[in-house]
Motif scaffolding. Structure first.
Motif, PDB file in Angstrom:
ATOM      1  N   TYR A  23      -0.560  -1.112  -2.049  1.00 48.93           N
ATOM      2  CA  TYR A  23      -1.816  -1.754  -2.717  1.00 48.93           C
ATOM      3  C   TYR A  23      -1.527  -2.303  -4.018  1.00 48.93           C
ATOM      4  CZ  TYR A  23      -4.364   1.373   0.505  1.00 48.93           C
ATOM      5  OH  TYR A  23      -4.940   2.000   1.688  1.00 48.93           O
ATOM      6  N   ILE A  24      -2.320  -3.552  -3.992  1.00 53.65           N
ATOM      7  CA  ILE A  24      -1.799  -4.672  -5.216  1.00 53.65           C
ATOM      8  C   ILE A  24      -3.160  -5.136  -5.606  1.00 53.65           C
ATOM      9  CG2 ILE A  24      -1.133  -6.668  -3.712  1.00 53.65           C
ATOM     10  CD1 ILE A  24       0.509  -5.663  -7.230  1.00 53.65           C
ATOM     11  N   ALA A  25      -3.482  -5.213  -6.906  1.00 53.15           N
ATOM     12  CA  ALA A  25      -4.402  -5.748  -7.554  1.00 53.15           C
ATOM     13  C   ALA A  25      -4.146  -7.421  -7.375  1.00 53.15           C
ATOM     14  CB  ALA A  25      -4.909  -5.369  -9.075  1.00 53.15           C
ATOM     15  N   TYR A  26      -5.304  -8.122  -7.218  1.00 52.87           N
ATOM     16  CA  TYR A  26      -5.347  -9.575  -6.907  1.00 52.87           C
ATOM     17  C   TYR A  26      -4.501 -10.185  -8.239  1.00 52.87           C
ATOM     18  CZ  TYR A  26      -6.537 -14.337  -6.290  1.00 52.87           C
ATOM     19  OH  TYR A  26      -6.544 -15.578  -6.067  1.00 52.87           O
ATOM     20  N   LYS A  27      -4.907  -9.717  -9.339  1.00 48.06           N
ATOM     21  CA  LYS A  27      -4.527 -10.343 -10.564  1.00 48.06           C
ATOM     22  C   LYS A  27      -2.947 -10.371 -10.718  1.00 48.06           C
ATOM     23  CE  LYS A  27      -5.021  -6.342 -13.834  1.00 48.06           C
ATOM     24  NZ  LYS A  27      -3.591  -6.322 -14.131  1.00 48.06           N
ATOM     25  N   GLN A  42       9.591  -2.659  11.087  1.00 44.90           N
ATOM     26  CA  GLN A  42       8.186  -1.879  11.484  1.00 44.90           C
ATOM     27  C   GLN A  42       7.314  -2.904  10.637  1.00 44.90           C
ATOM     28  OE1 GLN A  42       9.088   1.759   9.504  1.00 44.90           O
ATOM     29  NE2 GLN A  42       8.608   0.921   7.085  1.00 44.90           N
ATOM     30  N   LEU A  43       6.144  -2.487  10.912  1.00 37.87           N
ATOM     31  CA  LEU A  43       4.931  -3.420  10.331  1.00 37.87           C
ATOM     32  C   LEU A  43       4.767  -2.859   8.866  1.00 37.87           C
ATOM     33  CD1 LEU A  43       2.395  -3.640  13.270  1.00 37.87           C
ATOM     34  CD2 LEU A  43       3.571  -5.582  12.066  1.00 37.87           C
ATOM     35  N   ALA A  44       4.484  -3.652   7.894  1.00 38.39           N
ATOM     36  CA  ALA A  44       4.286  -3.263   6.518  1.00 38.39           C
ATOM     37  C   ALA A  44       2.912  -3.731   6.269  1.00 38.39           C
ATOM     38  CB  ALA A  44       5.316  -3.947   5.734  1.00 38.39           C
ATOM     39  N   LYS A  45       1.947  -2.822   5.815  1.00 35.15           N
ATOM     40  CA  LYS A  45       0.877  -3.198   5.329  1.00 35.15           C
ATOM     41  C   LYS A  45       0.624  -3.341   3.803  1.00 35.15           C
ATOM     42  CE  LYS A  45      -3.967  -0.930   5.581  1.00 35.15           C
ATOM     43  NZ  LYS A  45      -4.630   0.155   6.035  1.00 35.15           N
ATOM     44  N   VAL A  46      -0.303  -4.360   3.649  1.00 38.38           N
ATOM     45  CA  VAL A  46      -0.166  -4.892   2.148  1.00 38.38           C
ATOM     46  C   VAL A  46      -1.844  -4.923   2.080  1.00 38.38           C
ATOM     47  CG1 VAL A  46      -0.018  -6.433   0.350  1.00 38.38           C
ATOM     48  CG2 VAL A  46       1.893  -5.910   2.152  1.00 38.38           C
ATOM     49  N   VAL A  47      -2.474  -4.272   1.024  1.00 37.04           N
ATOM     50  CA  VAL A  47      -3.954  -4.438   0.708  1.00 37.04           C
ATOM     51  C   VAL A  47      -4.128  -5.006  -0.664  1.00 37.04           C
ATOM     52  CG1 VAL A  47      -5.906  -3.102   0.331  1.00 37.04           C
ATOM     53  CG2 VAL A  47      -4.546  -2.417   2.126  1.00 37.04           C
ATOM     54  N   VAL A  48      -4.701  -6.271  -0.703  1.00 36.02           N
ATOM     55  CA  VAL A  48      -4.667  -6.825  -2.043  1.00 36.02           C
ATOM     56  C   VAL A  48      -6.335  -6.489  -2.602  1.00 36.02           C
ATOM     57  CG1 VAL A  48      -4.923  -9.113  -3.387  1.00 36.02           C
ATOM     58  CG2 VAL A  48      -3.294  -8.723  -1.543  1.00 36.02           C
ATOM     59  N   THR A  49      -6.512  -5.784  -3.439  1.00 37.57           N
ATOM     60  CA  THR A  49      -7.907  -5.161  -3.993  1.00 37.57           C
ATOM     61  C   THR A  49      -8.187  -6.124  -5.319  1.00 37.57           C
ATOM     62  OG1 THR A  49      -6.642  -4.019  -5.552  1.00 37.57           O
ATOM     63  CG2 THR A  49      -7.042  -2.754  -3.437  1.00 37.57           C
ATOM     64  N   PRO A  50      -9.854  -6.071  -5.196  1.00 38.17           N
ATOM     65  CA  PRO A  50     -10.551  -7.216  -6.372  1.00 38.17           C
ATOM     66  C   PRO A  50      -9.756  -6.659  -7.733  1.00 38.17           C
ATOM     67  CG  PRO A  50     -11.754  -6.374  -4.663  1.00 38.17           C
ATOM     68  CD  PRO A  50     -10.702  -5.600  -4.362  1.00 38.17           C
ATOM     69  N   GLU A  51      -9.762  -5.175  -8.094  1.00 34.82           N
ATOM     70  CA  GLU A  51      -9.263  -4.726  -9.206  1.00 34.82           C
ATOM     71  C   GLU A  51      -8.081  -3.734  -8.986  1.00 34.82           C
ATOM     72  OE1 GLU A  51     -10.542  -5.719 -12.026  1.00 34.82           O
ATOM     73  OE2 GLU A  51     -11.938  -6.842 -11.398  1.00 34.82           O
ATOM     74  N   PRO A  52      -7.255  -3.488  -9.930  1.00 34.06           N
ATOM     75  CA  PRO A  52      -6.255  -2.379  -9.929  1.00 34.06           C
ATOM     76  C   PRO A  52      -6.861  -0.720  -9.536  1.00 34.06           C
ATOM     77  CG  PRO A  52      -6.203  -3.345 -12.029  1.00 34.06           C
ATOM     78  CD  PRO A  52      -7.305  -3.948 -11.291  1.00 34.06           C
ATOM     79  N   ILE A  53      -6.249  -0.137  -8.683  1.00 32.01           N
ATOM     80  CA  ILE A  53      -6.776   1.089  -8.243  1.00 32.01           C
ATOM     81  C   ILE A  53      -6.194   2.177  -8.829  1.00 32.01           C
ATOM     82  CG2 ILE A  53      -6.893   2.719  -6.314  1.00 32.01           C
ATOM     83  CD1 ILE A  53      -6.866   0.533  -4.388  1.00 32.01           C
ATOM     84  N   PRO A  54      -6.812   3.139  -9.854  1.00 30.15           N
ATOM     85  CA  PRO A  54      -6.154   3.956 -10.730  1.00 30.15           C
ATOM     86  C   PRO A  54      -5.470   5.102  -9.944  1.00 30.15           C
ATOM     87  CG  PRO A  54      -8.639   4.430 -10.614  1.00 30.15           C
ATOM     88  CD  PRO A  54      -8.280   2.990 -10.001  1.00 30.15           C
ATOM     89  N   ALA A  55      -4.514   5.564 -10.668  1.00 34.55           N
ATOM     90  CA  ALA A  55      -3.718   6.416  -9.789  1.00 34.55           C
ATOM     91  C   ALA A  55      -4.222   7.929  -9.740  1.00 34.55           C
ATOM     92  CB  ALA A  55      -2.258   6.588 -10.048  1.00 34.55           C
ATOM     93  N   THR A  56      -4.323   8.726  -8.875  1.00 30.33           N
ATOM     94  CA  THR A  56      -4.825   9.880  -8.834  1.00 30.33           C
ATOM     95  C   THR A  56      -3.703  11.021  -8.746  1.00 30.33           C
ATOM     96  OG1 THR A  56      -5.312   9.832  -6.321  1.00 30.33           O
ATOM     97  CG2 THR A  56      -6.940   9.374  -7.860  1.00 30.33           C
TER      98      THR A  56
END
Length: 258
Positions: free
Chosen positions: A116-120, A224-238
């Motif tokens: 997962y990666i933030a758009y910025k 193998q397939l590599a999934k990438v999710v570009v999110t509007p904002e950073p996702i805080p780590a839990t």
């Protein structure tokens, strides 16, 4: 004369008495027939009603019956990504070697499976750490083809994007000649010197890498397939994963870096 009158009176009296006896029983029989008639007619009426009600009860449908038109309603299009691209190539078994002898060609280190990666931060996002095993004599490196898909929410399916720019391996006179090649870091966003850069908008993507090896009997090897999710904002780590090494104690190197 007197006798004839008596005979007439006697005969009249007899007639009157006889008519009274005859009319009495007739009235009694008429009354009995009148009272018995409704009792006899009530039984057929009841039977007729019961016979007409039975077919009506068999035609009734259960209250929870599903209408036949319910199966014809089309399923709603999913806006959330699901599954994987159906036209992707099957991943090839990982390549590996023993005592510098190539036993199986392919990707010895795969791209990271999901990230997962933030758009910025997408300008700095890249695939790093991939390696391949090839035949001998590849000192000048190899060309790596790249495919990419994005999830189309309006159609509810994966759409393959236009041809992606290729990646490449480094070259080494020593290691390259033995078939060990590292894939150079592959940036998600292309930054040409001239022209507008390629954008990777917010969304969900799948990447797949491949290379061909061999002269006469060339074979293509797929990652193998590599999934990438570009999110509007950073996702805080839990949570923090402290497992930074492989099972054999070597350092993990197939990472997705920013």
């Amino acid at each position: 004369m007197m006798q004839s009158k008596r005979l007439i009176y006697v005969s009249l009296a007899i007639l009157l008495l006889g008519s009274s006896f005859v009319s009495g029983p007739a009235q009694v029989m008429a009354a009995e027939s009148a009272t018995s008639a409704p009792v006899q007619s009530s039984t057929p009426a009841t039977d007729a009603a019961s016979t007409t009600e039975q077919p009506q009860s068999s035609d009734k449908k259960p209250a929870n019956a599903v209408p036949s038109t319910a199966a014809q309603v089309p399923a709603a299009v999913s806006t959330e990504p699901s599954g994987k691209p159906s036209n992707a190539d099957n991943p090839t078994e990982d390549g590996w070697s023993f005592l510098l002898t190539i036993l199986r060609r392919g990707f010895s280190r795969q791209p990271q499976e999901e990230e997962y990666i933030a758009y910025k931060d997408v300008d700095r996002a890249k695939f790093s750490g991939m390696s391949i095993l090839t035949n001998l004599g590849n000192a000048l490196g190899k060309e790596i083809k790249v495919r990419r898909w994005h999830w189309d929410a309006t159609q509810g399916k994966w759409i393959e994007d236009r041809s992606q720019r290729k990646a490449k391996t480094g070259w080494s006179l020593f290691w390259g000649s033995l078939g060990f090649l590292d894939v150079e870091s592959y940036n998600l966003v292309y930054k040409p010197i001239i022209g507008q850069k390629q954008d990777v908008p917010v969304g969900t993507y799948y990447y797949q890498f491949s290379f061909s090896d061999g002269l006469l009997n060339a074979k293509t090897f797929h990652s193998q397939l590599a999934k990438v999710v570009v999110t509007p904002e950073p996702i805080p780590a839990t949570a923090i994963n402290a497992d930074t090494d492989n099972a054999d104690g070597t350092t993990k190197s197939n990472t997705f870096r920013c």
